[in-house]
Design an enzyme around this catalytic site. Structure first.
Site, short mmCIF file in Angstrom:
data_model
loop_
_atom_site.label_atom_id
_atom_site.label_comp_id
_atom_site.label_asym_id
_atom_site.label_seq_id
_atom_site.Cartn_x
_atom_site.Cartn_y
_atom_site.Cartn_z
CG ASP A 1 47.87 57.68 53.16
OD1 ASP A 1 48.90 58.53 53.36
OD2 ASP A 1 46.91 57.90 52.50
CG ASP B 1 46.41 62.46 53.35
OD1 ASP B 1 46.00 61.33 53.02
OD2 ASP B 1 45.66 63.47 52.91
NE ARG C 1 52.84 59.11 48.25
CZ ARG C 1 51.81 58.17 48.61
NH1 ARG C 1 50.75 58.41 49.68
NH2 ARG C 1 51.75 57.07 47.50
#
Length: 199
Positions: free
Chosen positions: A148, A177, A139
């Site tokens: 995150d 991430d 993403r």
């Protein structure tokens, strides 16, 4: 040039291009595609059969989630509320409980936070906004890192909600991430079990 810096610049450039694409989507196309996205989302949620749901309240450029329908079909629904310097999930029972918050995004008026322990449960589904994605479940967010951090310790299924034109070639990610388990567009449901190469 340092590879890390070059990679970040490439990601930032892609983020800007995709954000621009989102602003050019007509209201008609957004509405039509959102109906299809909600249909695909309902299919996946029925299959997963988990009653606690963490949603996001979409902006005018994002797919229009049917929050009312999600509230009716799930026992517990939470959405992000900005508290101090970060977002936390807070429970809502009705759409009327939302008020305008930071970044002009609707959020719960009252703070009824999801406990840290329960946040780590596998019995919670997380719907996640994004700017871009690849077919490995990686993403590109909006660049602030809020999601995150919000999803850092969760173990339940994470579902990206987006339009098909937001798909990009493979995204090289950082260790922090968060990879998505599923991605839903107006055209398909993508199930992801792989991660992109980490740098």
């Amino acid at each position: 040039m340092n590879y890390k810096i070059k990679m970040l610049q490439t990601k930032d450039k892609l983020r800007k291009e995709l954000k621009k694409k989102l602003t050019t989507l007509t209201s008609k196309d957004r509405n039509l595609n959102s109906i299809k996205i909600n249909t695909n989302l309902n299919l996946l949620l029925t299959k997963l059969n988990i009653q606690t749901l963490c949603v996001f309240i979409p902006t005018s450029n994002e797919p229009d989630l049917n929050i009312d329908e999600l509230l009716k079909k799930h026992d517990s629904v939470y959405c992000p509320k900005f508290i101090k310097s970060s977002y936390n999930y807070s429970k809502i029972k009705h759409i009327s409980e939302l008020t305008m918050g930071k970044y002009n995004i609707l959020e719960p008026r009252q703070s009824m936070p999801l406990s840290d322990d329960y946040l780590k449960s596998k019995n919670i589904i997380f719907l996640v906004p994004l700017v871009g994605f690849d077919n490995q479940g990686n993403r590109i967010g909006y660049g602030n890192g809020y999601y995150d951090r919000l999803l850092a310790n969760v173990t339940g299924p994470k579902i990206g909600i987006c339009f098909s034109f937001q798909e990009t070639p493979a995204i090289i990610t950082d260790p922090h991430d968060k990879n998505l388990d599923y991605i839903i567009t107006e055209n398909k449901i993508i199930s992801s079990t792989k991660s992109s190469p980490k740098q």
